[in-house]
Design a protein around this motif. Structure first.
Motif, PDB file in Angstrom:
ATOM      1  N   ASN A   6       0.829  -0.931  -0.035  1.00 42.03           N
ATOM      2  CA  ASN A   6       0.109   0.012   0.048  1.00 42.03           C
ATOM      3  C   ASN A   6       0.900   1.378   0.198  1.00 42.03           C
ATOM      4  O   ASN A   6       0.882   2.105   0.879  1.00 42.03           O
ATOM      5  N   MET A   7       1.609   1.248  -0.910  1.00 41.92           N
ATOM      6  CA  MET A   7       2.613   2.520  -1.273  1.00 41.92           C
ATOM      7  C   MET A   7       2.323   3.369  -1.993  1.00 41.92           C
ATOM      8  O   MET A   7       1.432   3.162  -2.964  1.00 41.92           O
ATOM      9  N   MET A   8       2.274   4.990  -1.657  1.00 42.57           N
ATOM     10  CA  MET A   8       1.925   6.020  -2.497  1.00 42.57           C
ATOM     11  C   MET A   8       3.342   6.773  -2.642  1.00 42.57           C
ATOM     12  O   MET A   8       3.948   7.192  -1.702  1.00 42.57           O
ATOM     13  N   MET A   9       3.194   7.505  -3.765  1.00 40.79           N
ATOM     14  CA  MET A   9       4.504   8.513  -4.184  1.00 40.79           C
ATOM     15  C   MET A   9       3.967   9.879  -3.566  1.00 40.79           C
ATOM     16  O   MET A   9       2.967  10.433  -4.402  1.00 40.79           O
ATOM     17  N   MET A  10       4.482  10.550  -2.927  1.00 39.50           N
ATOM     18  CA  MET A  10       4.115  12.197  -2.483  1.00 39.50           C
ATOM     19  C   MET A  10       4.939  12.851  -3.293  1.00 39.50           C
ATOM     20  O   MET A  10       6.157  12.652  -2.922  1.00 39.50           O
ATOM     21  N   HIS A  11       4.791  13.507  -4.350  1.00 37.65           N
ATOM     22  CA  HIS A  11       5.898  14.342  -4.964  1.00 37.65           C
ATOM     23  C   HIS A  11       6.317  15.738  -4.155  1.00 37.65           C
ATOM     24  O   HIS A  11       5.391  16.289  -3.481  1.00 37.65           O
ATOM     25  N   MET A  12       7.615  16.019  -4.266  1.00 39.78           N
ATOM     26  CA  MET A  12       7.895  17.234  -3.334  1.00 39.78           C
ATOM     27  C   MET A  12       8.468  18.191  -4.322  1.00 39.78           C
ATOM     28  O   MET A  12       8.880  19.241  -3.764  1.00 39.78           O
ATOM     29  N   THR A  13       8.402  17.867  -5.499  1.00 41.15           N
ATOM     30  CA  THR A  13       8.824  18.956  -6.693  1.00 41.15           C
ATOM     31  C   THR A  13       7.908  18.818  -7.697  1.00 41.15           C
ATOM     32  O   THR A  13       6.887  17.916  -7.701  1.00 41.15           O
ATOM     33  N   PHE A  14       7.446  19.976  -8.519  1.00 45.82           N
ATOM     34  CA  PHE A  14       6.589  19.933  -9.525  1.00 45.82           C
ATOM     35  C   PHE A  14       7.026  18.881 -10.559  1.00 45.82           C
ATOM     36  O   PHE A  14       8.132  18.640 -10.920  1.00 45.82           O
ATOM     37  N   TYR A  15       5.724  18.296 -11.074  1.00 47.89           N
ATOM     38  CA  TYR A  15       6.083  17.093 -12.172  1.00 47.89           C
ATOM     39  C   TYR A  15       4.837  17.222 -13.113  1.00 47.89           C
ATOM     40  O   TYR A  15       3.748  17.613 -12.792  1.00 47.89           O
ATOM     41  N   TRP A  16       5.265  16.776 -14.395  1.00 50.72           N
ATOM     42  CA  TRP A  16       4.109  16.905 -15.371  1.00 50.72           C
ATOM     43  C   TRP A  16       3.853  15.480 -15.437  1.00 50.72           C
ATOM     44  O   TRP A  16       4.390  14.580 -15.210  1.00 50.72           O
ATOM     45  N   GLY A  17       2.604  15.148 -15.663  1.00 54.71           N
ATOM     46  CA  GLY A  17       1.922  13.677 -15.887  1.00 54.71           C
ATOM     47  C   GLY A  17       0.557  13.633 -15.314  1.00 54.71           C
ATOM     48  O   GLY A  17       0.100  14.439 -14.309  1.00 54.71           O
ATOM     49  N   LYS A  18      -0.126  12.488 -15.760  1.00 53.01           N
ATOM     50  CA  LYS A  18      -1.349  12.333 -15.274  1.00 53.01           C
ATOM     51  C   LYS A  18      -1.548  11.315 -14.001  1.00 53.01           C
ATOM     52  O   LYS A  18      -2.527  11.169 -13.550  1.00 53.01           O
ATOM     53  N   ASN A  19      -0.406  10.658 -13.992  1.00 50.76           N
ATOM     54  CA  ASN A  19      -0.506   9.617 -12.666  1.00 50.76           C
ATOM     55  C   ASN A  19      -0.177  10.474 -11.452  1.00 50.76           C
ATOM     56  O   ASN A  19       0.784  11.042 -11.152  1.00 50.76           O
ATOM     57  N   GLY A  20      -0.919  10.398 -10.571  1.00 52.20           N
ATOM     58  CA  GLY A  20      -0.957  10.838  -9.216  1.00 52.20           C
ATOM     59  C   GLY A  20      -2.219  10.829  -8.229  1.00 52.20           C
ATOM     60  O   GLY A  20      -2.983  10.334  -8.542  1.00 52.20           O
TER      61      GLY A  20
END
Length: 150
Positions: free
Chosen positions: A31-45
């Protein structure tokens, strides 16, 4: 260590990470989730809710539209007659208070969406606020915005 200047702040180095721009959060390995800490392009999130919009392009487009409409709604509340200062008494004051609370709640909701660090979400929030201000708050009703000198 100089205890006079310590102020009780002891910091340890962050744990090693294989992906510096994001942080892994979750309660178990599956049950892992990635939390971005910088701006990113993309539809996955994930934006606002767990698993939403996920990896589906259609749901990402829905998320963009919803966030855009929320930004428009914030500007509508800001420019609407409901939030203006006409009328005294309990009912008009309560109505203005309710409109203000709704506007602030939606504004914080948008802030949380932007904190997903998704560039698309950031852009639609800015564009939504700009178009909303242009439509609802640019002084088209005969009142002038005191923030802009003439």
């Amino acid at each position: 260590m100089d205890h006079e200047h310590d102020h009780g702040m002891i910091m340890s180095p962050p744990p090693p990470s294989s992906s510096p721009p994001s942080m892994t959060m979750g309660h178990s390995n599956h049950n892992m989730m990635m939390m971005h800490m910088t701006f990113y392009w993309g539809k996955n999130g994930e934006i606002l809710f767990s698993g939403w919009p996920g990896t589906r392009t259609g749901m990402y487009v829905v998320a963009l539209v919803v966030v855009f409409l929320l930004a428009l709604l914030v500007e509508w509340f800001a420019g609407s007659r409901l939030g203006k200062r006409d009328g005294k008494g309990v009912v008009p004051i309560l109505l203005r208070t309710l409109v203000h609370a709704l506007r602030m709640g939606l504004a914080y909701f948008l802030m949380l969406a932007v904190m997903s660090f998704n560039v698309g979400i950031f852009i639609v929030v800015i564009v939504g606020h700009a178009i909303g201000y242009w439509i609802f708050g640019s002084g088209k009703d005969g009142t002038e915005d005191p923030g802009f000198p003439h």
